[in-house]
Design a protein around this motif. Structure first.
Motif, PDB file in Angstrom:
ATOM      1  N   SER A 112      35.262  39.069  47.432  1.00  0.00           N
ATOM      2  CA  SER A 112      35.811  39.271  46.087  1.00  0.00           C
ATOM      3  C   SER A 112      34.871  40.067  45.198  1.00  0.00           C
ATOM      4  O   SER A 112      35.291  40.641  44.190  1.00  0.00           O
ATOM      5  CB  SER A 112      36.111  37.915  45.436  1.00  0.00           C
ATOM      6  N   MET A 113      33.584  40.109  45.546  1.00  0.00           N
ATOM      7  CA  MET A 113      32.616  40.928  44.813  1.00  0.00           C
ATOM      8  C   MET A 113      32.369  42.251  45.527  1.00  0.00           C
ATOM      9  O   MET A 113      32.296  43.309  44.893  1.00  0.00           O
ATOM     10  CB  MET A 113      31.294  40.168  44.666  1.00  0.00           C
ATOM     11  N   ALA A 114      32.268  42.214  46.848  1.00  0.00           N
ATOM     12  CA  ALA A 114      31.876  43.405  47.608  1.00  0.00           C
ATOM     13  C   ALA A 114      32.951  44.484  47.582  1.00  0.00           C
ATOM     14  O   ALA A 114      32.644  45.669  47.379  1.00  0.00           O
ATOM     15  CB  ALA A 114      31.556  43.012  49.056  1.00  0.00           C
ATOM     16  N   VAL A 115      34.220  44.091  47.787  1.00  0.00           N
ATOM     17  CA  VAL A 115      35.290  45.092  47.882  1.00  0.00           C
ATOM     18  C   VAL A 115      35.440  45.873  46.581  1.00  0.00           C
ATOM     19  O   VAL A 115      35.410  47.119  46.593  1.00  0.00           O
ATOM     20  CB  VAL A 115      36.612  44.434  48.322  1.00  0.00           C
ATOM     21  N   PRO A 116      35.634  45.210  45.421  1.00  0.00           N
ATOM     22  CA  PRO A 116      35.762  46.005  44.181  1.00  0.00           C
ATOM     23  C   PRO A 116      34.498  46.784  43.827  1.00  0.00           C
ATOM     24  O   PRO A 116      34.583  47.880  43.266  1.00  0.00           O
ATOM     25  CB  PRO A 116      36.095  44.957  43.113  1.00  0.00           C
ATOM     26  N   ALA A 182      33.796  32.872  41.353  1.00  0.00           N
ATOM     27  CA  ALA A 182      33.210  33.531  40.186  1.00  0.00           C
ATOM     28  C   ALA A 182      31.721  33.223  40.066  1.00  0.00           C
ATOM     29  O   ALA A 182      30.926  34.081  39.662  1.00  0.00           O
ATOM     30  CB  ALA A 182      33.946  33.105  38.912  1.00  0.00           C
ATOM     31  N   ALA A 183      31.328  31.999  40.424  1.00  0.00           N
ATOM     32  CA  ALA A 183      29.909  31.637  40.378  1.00  0.00           C
ATOM     33  C   ALA A 183      29.102  32.481  41.364  1.00  0.00           C
ATOM     34  O   ALA A 183      28.011  32.974  41.038  1.00  0.00           O
ATOM     35  CB  ALA A 183      29.739  30.148  40.681  1.00  0.00           C
ATOM     36  N   VAL A 184      29.626  32.656  42.576  1.00  0.00           N
ATOM     37  CA  VAL A 184      28.953  33.509  43.558  1.00  0.00           C
ATOM     38  C   VAL A 184      28.900  34.948  43.042  1.00  0.00           C
ATOM     39  O   VAL A 184      27.887  35.641  43.165  1.00  0.00           O
ATOM     40  CB  VAL A 184      29.677  33.441  44.918  1.00  0.00           C
ATOM     41  N   ASN A 185      30.014  35.411  42.451  1.00  0.00           N
ATOM     42  CA  ASN A 185      30.045  36.759  41.877  1.00  0.00           C
ATOM     43  C   ASN A 185      28.958  36.948  40.841  1.00  0.00           C
ATOM     44  O   ASN A 185      28.271  37.979  40.801  1.00  0.00           O
ATOM     45  CB  ASN A 185      31.414  37.021  41.232  1.00  0.00           C
ATOM     46  N   ASP A 186      28.784  35.946  39.949  1.00  0.00           N
ATOM     47  CA  ASP A 186      27.773  36.060  38.905  1.00  0.00           C
ATOM     48  C   ASP A 186      26.362  36.089  39.488  1.00  0.00           C
ATOM     49  O   ASP A 186      25.499  36.845  39.028  1.00  0.00           O
ATOM     50  CB  ASP A 186      27.896  34.896  37.917  1.00  0.00           C
TER      51      ASP A 186
END
Length: 429
Positions: A112-116, A182-186
Motif C-alpha cells: 500500500s506504500m510501495a506501489v503508489p 497506515a501505521a506502517v506507511n507512516d
C-alpha cells in the motif's frame, strides 16, 4: 465615534479568533462534518485566507491581516503546532500492533506504500522533464522524482483514525486493518523522508563525491540517533515518566517531561541536518506505551483545534494557485489520479490475493488515499529543502485536500455497492 487602533496585540487576537473559530464553525454548524473531516476544512480555510482567494478578492484587507510583519507571532505557533502533530503521530504508532499480524498483513501494508510511491516516482521523473518549473531550486530530476513519489505514497494515520471514528469503523476489523496499514506507511514515510533530506543536503554542498559523503553522513547520524533513542532515551523516559505519572495520570510534571523530550529530540535532528519534525516524530515513538492514551487525551485536542490553524494559515500563504497555469492543474490532476489508482491498486489487489473478500479489499483501498495534514507537512519539508517549487507545492496541497475529502464518500460508495449486490442476490434466490 472613537477610531480603533489596530495594535499588534489586537491584530493577533483578531487573527486567532478568525483562524480557530472560523473553520470549526463551518465544520460543525454549516454541516461540513457530514462531508469532510475537520482537517480538510482547516486546510481549505488556510488556502482561502492566502493569496489564492482572500488576497485576490480583498487585497487591502489581506495586506492588513497577513502582512509579513503581522506573521511573526504566527510563525512560532505554527512551528509548535507541527511539532506537536508529528509527536502525536509517533505516539499513535504502537509497534505491538505489528506483531503477530502475519505475512498477509505485512504484504498489504508494504504494498500500500510501495506501489503508489513507485507510481509517483515514475510520474515525478516525467514531470521533471515536461514541467521543469515544478522542481525546486536544489532538486535534480532524480531528487524531485523521489520527493514526488513520497508525496503520492503518503497515508495520514491520525486523520484516517478521525475519519474511521466519524464513520463508526474504529471497532470494525477493516478499520483496524486500515489503521495498521497506515501505521506502517507512516513509519516507512519517515525513513524515506530521512533519505530524501540527506540527498537534498548532499546536493546543497556541491554534489559529486562531497555531496555523496554528506548524504551518507546525515543518514548515518540520523539512524544512529534513532538507535540511541531506542536503546537509551526510551528507558530513561520510562523511568522519568514512572516518577512523574506513577498512576498513569498526566499531571504538570509529566507534561513538562513530555514537552522537554519532544523539543530536545527536535533540536537534535535539526542539528544533525535532518528536519526538526523528524525529531518530534521519533520522540513520540519513544514515549512509554502505557501512557500514550493519557498523553493523547491531554494534548491532542489543544494541538489540533487551537495550534494547527496557525500552521494551516502560514501554509495557505505559501499556496498561490494560478488558475491560468496549465502546469499546476496538470500536476494536480496527475498526482490525484496517481494517488487514487496507486493506493487503491496497491491495497485492494494484494488484500484480495491474501484472502480478503472483494468488498473488504475495496473498502481498504478506498480508505488508504487519506492524506490530510501529514501530506501538508511532507510538502512543507520538501519545499523548505528546495525539492519542490512553490507552484508544485500549491498544486500538491490542493491534491491532498481533494483525495482526503474523497476518502469517506469512496468508502461509503463501496459499502452501498456491496449492500446492493447482496440485495440483488437475495432477490435472485
Amino acid at each position: 465615534m472613537p477610531t480603533v487602533t489596530l495594535t499588534p496585540a489586537l491584530l493577533f487576537l483578531a487573527q486567532a479568533l478568525l483562524l480557530i473559530a472560523g473553520p470549526f464553525l463551518v465544520w460543525r454548524l454549516a454541516g461540513a462534518r457530514h462531508v469532510a473531516p475537520m482537517v480538510v476544512i482547516q486546510i481549505l480555510a488556510g488556502i482561502a485566507l492566502g493569496p489564492s482567494l482572500l488576497g485576490r478578492l480583498a487585497p487591502d484587507l489581506w495586506a492588513i491581516l497577513f502582512a509579513p510583519a503581522a506573521l511573526a507571532p504566527l510563525s512560532g505557533l505554527a512551528l509548535m503546532a507541527v511539532l506537536f502533530f508529528a509527536f502525536l503521530t509517533g505516539l499513535h504508532l504502537d509497534p505491538a500492533e505489528f506483531r503477530g499480524r502475519g505475512r498477509a498483513f505485512a504484504t498489504v501494508a508494504l504494498s500500500s506504500m510501495a506501489v503508489p510511491t513507485l507510481v509517483g516516482l515514475g510520474l515525478g521523473w516525467w514531470l521533471a522533464g515536461a514541467y521543469p518549473g515544478m522542481a525546486g531550486p536544489r532538486a535534480t530530476p532524480g531528487l524531485f522524482a523521489a520527493g514526488f513519489g513520497i508525496c503520492v505514497g503518503v497515508t495520514a494515520l491520525p486523520v484516517l483514525g478521525a475519519i474511521l471514528r466519524e464513520m463508526g469503523l474504529l471497532g470494525d476489523r477493516i478499520g483496524r486493518l486500515a489503521l495498521g496499514y497506515a501505521a506502517v506507511n507512516d513509519a516507512l514515510l519517515w525513513l524515506l523522508i530521512t533519505g530524501v533530506l540527506a540527498w537534498a543536503t548532499g546536493n546543497g554542498v556541491g554534489g559529486g563525491s562531497g555531496g555523496f559523503e554528506a548524504i551518507i553522513g546525515v543518514a548515518v547520524l540520523g539512524f544512529a540517533y534513532v538507535g540511541v533513542t531506542e536503546l537509551v532515551a526510551r528507558p530513561v523516559l520510562a523511568r522519568l515518566m514512572a516518577r512523574a505519572a506513577p498512576g498513569g495520570e498526566i499531571g504538570d510534571m509529566a507534561v513538562v517531561v513530555t514537552c522537554a523530550a519532544l523539543l530536545a529530540s527536535a533540536a537534535i535532528t535539526e542539528v544533525i541536518g535532518l528536519h526538526y519534525i523528524l525529531g518530534a516524530f521519533v520522540a513520540g515513538t519513544a514515549m512509554p506505551r502505557r501512557l500514550a492514551a493519557a498523553i493523547l487525551a491531554r494534548l491532542e485536542h489543544f494541538s489540533t483545534l487551537i495550534l494547527l490553524p496557525f500552521f494551516f494559515t502560514l501554509t495557505g500563504l505559501k499556496v498561490d494557485l494560478d488558475l491560468g497555469d496549465p502546469s499546476q492543474w496538470a500536476v494536480f490532476g496527475l498526482a490525484s489520479a496517481a494517488t487514487l489508482v496507486g493506493k487503491m491498486a496497491g491495497t485492494a489487489i494484494p488484500a484480495r490475493l491474501t484472502g480478503e473478500r472483494w468488498v473488504d479489499a475495496l473498502r481498504l483501498g478506498a480508505l488508504m488515499p487519506c492524506k490530510g495534514l501529514m501530506e501538508v507537512i511532507v510538502l512543507t519539508i520538501l519545499l523548505e529543502a528546495g525539492v519542490l517549487s512553490n507552484a508544485c507545492f500549491s498544486a500538491m496541497v490542493l491534491m491532498a485536500v481533494a483525495v482526503t475529502a474523497l476518502t469517506q464518500p469512496m468508502t461509503r460508495l463501496v459499502e452501498r455497492w456491496a449492500a446492493l449486490a447482496v440485495h440483488d442476490q437475495k432477490i435472485a434466490l
